[in-house]
Motif scaffolding. Structure first.
Motif, PDB file in Angstrom:
ATOM      1  N   ILE A  69       0.836  -1.203   0.000  1.00  0.00           N
ATOM      2  CA  ILE A  69       0.000   0.000   0.000  1.00  0.00           C
ATOM      3  C   ILE A  69       0.870   1.251   0.000  1.00  0.00           C
ATOM      4  CG2 ILE A  69      -1.621   1.348   1.411  1.00  0.00           C
ATOM      5  CD1 ILE A  69      -2.891  -1.337   2.233  1.00  0.00           C
ATOM      6  N   LYS A  70       1.925   1.253   0.812  1.00  0.00           N
ATOM      7  CA  LYS A  70       2.844   2.406   0.825  1.00  0.00           C
ATOM      8  C   LYS A  70       3.484   2.604  -0.546  1.00  0.00           C
ATOM      9  CE  LYS A  70       4.306   2.305   5.654  1.00  0.00           C
ATOM     10  NZ  LYS A  70       5.448   2.045   6.558  1.00  0.00           N
ATOM     11  N   VAL A  84      -0.024   7.724  -6.438  1.00  0.00           N
ATOM     12  CA  VAL A  84      -0.710   8.929  -5.953  1.00  0.00           C
ATOM     13  C   VAL A  84       0.232  10.123  -5.887  1.00  0.00           C
ATOM     14  CG1 VAL A  84      -2.009   9.924  -4.035  1.00  0.00           C
ATOM     15  CG2 VAL A  84      -2.390   7.546  -4.685  1.00  0.00           C
ATOM     16  N   TRP A  93       0.949   3.989  -2.910  1.00  0.00           N
ATOM     17  CA  TRP A  93       0.685   5.386  -2.572  1.00  0.00           C
ATOM     18  C   TRP A  93       1.793   6.298  -3.118  1.00  0.00           C
ATOM     19  CZ3 TRP A  93      -3.068   8.461  -0.937  1.00  0.00           C
ATOM     20  CH2 TRP A  93      -2.744   9.700  -0.440  1.00  0.00           C
ATOM     21  N   TYR A  94       3.034   5.883  -2.892  1.00  0.00           N
ATOM     22  CA  TYR A  94       4.145   6.719  -3.333  1.00  0.00           C
ATOM     23  C   TYR A  94       4.260   6.765  -4.851  1.00  0.00           C
ATOM     24  CZ  TYR A  94       5.769   6.949   1.494  1.00  0.00           C
ATOM     25  OH  TYR A  94       5.852   7.177   2.834  1.00  0.00           O
TER      26      TYR A  94
END
Length: 106
Positions: free
Chosen positions: A95-96, A103, A99-100
């Protein structure tokens, strides 16, 4: 009747106490050992609360926890919890990463 009252009092004492060891860290910062310590901490608080009210009931509780069946169940729970904890850590990393990259565009 007396034992049920002692159990009710013990449960009230247990629920009225806070668990600072459990609530002290963010879920993303927890160590696997912390997650495995939660059931042990709850059992310890329960034993202490029951022991204050009725030592005989607390001795029964202690004997039950130390039985081979319960010990085997606790070991299996710890093993499965470790697997789930590893999978959860991998999910958080994915997820990290998502996200990086998607997003924030890093």
């Amino acid at each position: 009747m007396l034992q049920s009252r002692a159990l009710v009092i013990a449960l009230i004492l247990l629920l009225s106490t806070t668990l600072p060891e459990v609530q002290s860290k963010s879920i993303f910062e927890k160590d696997r050992r912390d997650l495995l310590a939660i059931p042990e901490t709850i059992a310890s608080y329960f034993y202490e609360a029951v022991n204050k009210v009725s030592p005989k009931v607390s001795q029964f509780f202690l004997d039950t926890i130390q039985s081979p069946t319960v010990i085997a169940a606790r070991q299996r729970f710890a093993k499965e919890a470790a697997k789930v904890s590893i999978m959860f850590e991998q999910l958080i990393e994915k997820i990290k990463n998502l996200w990086y990259t998607k997003v924030l565009g890093y």
